[in-house]
Design an enzyme around this catalytic site. Structure first.
Site, PDB file in Angstrom:
ATOM      1  N   PRO A   2     -15.565  56.410  28.150  1.00  0.00           N
ATOM      2  CA  PRO A   2     -15.503  55.650  26.885  1.00  0.00           C
ATOM      3  C   PRO A   2     -14.137  54.983  26.745  1.00  0.00           C
ATOM      4  O   PRO A   2     -13.123  55.593  27.045  1.00  0.00           O
ATOM      5  CB  PRO A   2     -15.685  56.723  25.806  1.00  0.00           C
ATOM      6  CG  PRO A   2     -16.137  57.951  26.507  1.00  0.00           C
ATOM      7  CD  PRO A   2     -15.704  57.842  27.931  1.00  0.00           C
ATOM      8  N   GLU A   3     -14.125  53.754  26.305  1.00  0.00           N
ATOM      9  CA  GLU A   3     -12.862  53.042  26.120  1.00  0.00           C
ATOM     10  C   GLU A   3     -12.469  53.104  24.636  1.00  0.00           C
ATOM     11  O   GLU A   3     -13.161  53.730  23.830  1.00  0.00           O
ATOM     12  CB  GLU A   3     -13.002  51.630  26.690  1.00  0.00           C
ATOM     13  CG  GLU A   3     -13.383  51.710  28.181  1.00  0.00           C
ATOM     14  CD  GLU A   3     -13.380  50.404  28.957  1.00  0.00           C
ATOM     15  OE1 GLU A   3     -12.639  49.483  28.584  1.00  0.00           O
ATOM     16  OE2 GLU A   3     -14.113  50.322  29.955  1.00  0.00           O
ATOM     17  N   LYS A  52      -7.471  56.152  23.763  1.00  0.00           N
ATOM     18  CA  LYS A  52      -8.660  56.960  24.049  1.00  0.00           C
ATOM     19  C   LYS A  52      -8.522  58.391  23.527  1.00  0.00           C
ATOM     20  O   LYS A  52      -9.307  59.266  23.878  1.00  0.00           O
ATOM     21  CB  LYS A  52      -8.904  56.984  25.558  1.00  0.00           C
ATOM     22  CG  LYS A  52      -9.144  55.594  26.157  1.00  0.00           C
ATOM     23  CD  LYS A  52      -9.309  55.685  27.662  1.00  0.00           C
ATOM     24  CE  LYS A  52      -9.480  54.301  28.267  1.00  0.00           C
ATOM     25  NZ  LYS A  52      -9.543  54.365  29.735  1.00  0.00           N
ATOM     26  N   ARG A 255     -10.257  52.174  40.539  1.00  0.00           N
ATOM     27  CA  ARG A 255     -11.617  52.012  39.987  1.00  0.00           C
ATOM     28  C   ARG A 255     -12.218  50.703  40.488  1.00  0.00           C
ATOM     29  O   ARG A 255     -11.505  49.808  40.923  1.00  0.00           O
ATOM     30  CB  ARG A 255     -11.566  51.956  38.439  1.00  0.00           C
ATOM     31  CG  ARG A 255     -10.799  53.060  37.738  1.00  0.00           C
ATOM     32  CD  ARG A 255     -11.566  54.354  37.595  1.00  0.00           C
ATOM     33  NE  ARG A 255     -12.891  54.219  37.011  1.00  0.00           N
ATOM     34  CZ  ARG A 255     -13.153  54.216  35.708  1.00  0.00           C
ATOM     35  NH1 ARG A 255     -12.175  54.342  34.845  1.00  0.00           N
ATOM     36  NH2 ARG A 255     -14.392  54.105  35.261  1.00  0.00           N
TER      37      ARG A 255
END
Ligand SMILES: [Zn+2]
Length: 269
Positions: A2-3, A52, A255
Site C-alpha cells: 500500500p502506498e 506509509k 522493484r
C-alpha cells in the site's frame, strides 16, 4: 505494498470510527501482547498518517503514547461489526471500539512507542505530499544532490514519504520524464511539476481509496467504475496509451519499473 494514499485513507476512516472512544486492544496471535497491554482500555485521541506509517495517538505519554503501524507488503486490516468473530489467521492486533473493530494481520511494524521514537520515525521521512504543511523544498534538496536515478529516488521514503512502486512509474510517465535520469539533473521547475503531479495523483488515490492515474477521457467511463487493470497508464500495462508502443519493464531500485521509452525518451541498452 500500500502506498501513502492508503495509509491516509485508513487514518481518516479510523479517526472517524474510533477517536474519543476507549479502545480494547489485544493481540490474539500474541506477538503484540505486551505492547497491547500498554494501551488497552485507553481513550484514542487521534489517528494520523505520515507517508506509509500510521500512528494511533492515545494522548498521554506513559506507558507509551502511540501504536505505530507499518503495513509493509503483507499487512491487512479486516473490519468487523461487534461482536467480533473468532480471530482468523495470525491477528497481530485486535482493535475494538464502541461500534466496530478491526483485526490487523501481517504488518511489518506494530508496536507501542513514545513521543521520542515517534519523532525519530518522522524525522527519517521526507515530506509527505498529502500533508498540506509538507515542505517540498526538502525533497528537492535531496533529489538535486543525488546521482541516483529518478525512478529509484521516488521509492526512497527519506526523499518523499508515501510514493511507492506504482506512483513512481505513473508520475514519471505523466511528466514524460526519463526515469533513468540522475536526480541532480532535475531542474527546479521540473521538480515543481513533479511535486504538483505527485500531490494531485495521491489526492485522487485518497479520494477513491485506490491509485487511479488515467483521466476520465482516457478511461471512457467514470473513475469510480474502473476495473483494477484499467486504472493505470504504464504500471503493468502492455502498450502505451499515448503512442501505442510497448511498455518497457525493468528492475529499478529493487522493484519492477514500467515506462514508455518513446514518450519518456530513454533506452535501456
Ligand atoms: Zn508512449
Amino acid at each position: 505494498m500500500p502506498e501513502g494514499h492508503k495509509t491516509h485513507f485508513v487514518a481518516q476512516q479510523h479517526r472517524e470510527r474510533f477517536s474519543g472512544q476507549a479502545i480494547k486492544v489485544s493481540s490474539p496471535q500474541g506477538r503484540f501482547r505486551t505492547d497491547a497491554r500498554k494501551v488497552d482500555g485507553r481513550e484514542l485521541a487521534d489517528v494520523n498518517a505520515v507517508g506509509k506509517h500510521l500512528f494511533y495517538d492515545f494522548g498521554d505519554e506513559a506507558p507509551g503514547r502511540f501504536v505505530h503501524v507499518h503495513l509493509g507488503r503483507y499487512g491487512k486490516f479486516r473490519e468487523h461489526e461487534l461482536p467480533l468473530p473468532q480471530p482468523k489467521g495470525q491477528v497481530r492486533m485486535r482493535f475494538v471500539g464502541r461500534d466496530v473493530g478491526f483485526d490487523l494481520t501481517g504488518p511489518t511494524a506494530c508496536r507501542v512507542i513514545d513521543e521520542r521514537e515517534h519523532e525519530r520515525v518522522c524525522k527519517r521521512l521526507g515530506p509527505d505530499p498529502l500533508d498540506p504543511k509538507a515542505d517540498a523544498d526538502l525533497a528537492f534538496a535531496k533529489i538535486s544532490k543525488s546521482k541516483k536515478e529518478l525512478g529509484a529516488l521516488l521509492l526512497d521514503q527519506s526523499v518523499i514519504a508515501g510514493t511507492g512502486n506504482i506512483f513512481r512509474a505513473e508520475i514519471l510517465f505523466e511528466l514524460r520524464l526519463d526515469p533513468t535520469r540522475p536526480g541532480n539533473s532535475l531542474t527546479r521547475s521540473e521538480f515543481d511539476k513533479l511535486w504538483k503531479t505527485t500531490v494531485r495523483l495521491m489526492k485522487v488515490g485518497l479520494k477513491y481509496d485506490r491509485i487511479i492515474t488515467v483521466s476520465r477521457a482516457e478511461a471512457g467511463k467514470p473513475l469510480s467504475q474502473l476495473a483494477n487493470d484499467e486504472r493505470f497508464r504504464v504500471y503493468k500495462q502492455p502498450r502505451c496509451l499515448s503512442c501505442g508502443s510497448e511498455i518497457v519493464q525493468w528492475e529499478q531500485g529493487g522493484r519492477q519499473m514500467f515506462g514508455c521509452g518513446i514518450c519518456q525518451g530513454f533506452s535501456l541498452d
